[in-house]
Design a protein around this motif. Structure first.
Motif: not given
Length: 155
Positions: A14, A27-28, A30-32, A96, A99-100, A103
């Motif tokens: 982050h 970063v969590r 799941e997000n990665r 999801r 968001r990715a 990012w």
């Protein structure tokens, strides 16, 4: 990148968030993972000559992949009610995916140029956006030298 946040600092940590010991906050996973899936879908659809995301038709025109096409490539779609036809069901990219995608956009991996078609009567219809990938990001992510990249783009 998914298993090791240090591979890509801008996507693994982050910005402006720190742990109590002062280290950067990760970063969590799941997000990665979501970012990795979306990046894989984009990277597999890059036209190296122009760095656009899409493919050529038989007549020579370039067709840009839509966000839904990319979401389907990485399995991040949901079904929902079609806003134009209340009785129909339509497929949409998941939050999801968005968001990715955002990012990657914020990290400078991709740039997006939105296109619209004028339908008349002050009505605009969205067309698939032109998505281009940063050569710098490809080189950084794949540890590719400038000479190798130039050779691949020329071919």
């Amino acid at each position: 990148m998914f298993w090791c946040p240090n591979v890509m600092k801008s996507l693994g940590f982050h910005q402006h968030k720190y742990n109590l010991d002062g280290s950067n906050r990760q970063v969590r996973s799941e997000n990665r993972e979501a970012v990795s899936l979306v990046w894989h879908a984009i990277a597999s659809a890059i036209d190296l000559a122009s760095l656009r995301v899409g493919y050529y038709l038989k007549d020579g025109q370039f067709k840009n992949y839509s966000a839904l096409d990319l979401a389907e490539r990485c399995g991040m779609v949901r079904e929902g009610r079609d806003p134009d036809n209340r009785d129909a069901v339509k497929r949409f990219p998941t939050s999801r995916f968005w968001r990715a995608f955002k990012w990657l956009k914020n990290a400078g991996a991709i740039t997006v140029f939105e296109q619209y078609e004028d339908k008349g009567n002050d009505e605009l219809r969205g067309r698939p956006a032109i998505k281009t990938v940063s050569e710098k990001f490809i080189r950084l992510f794949g540890s590719i030298t400038g000479g190798v990249m130039k050779k691949a783009r020329d071919a």
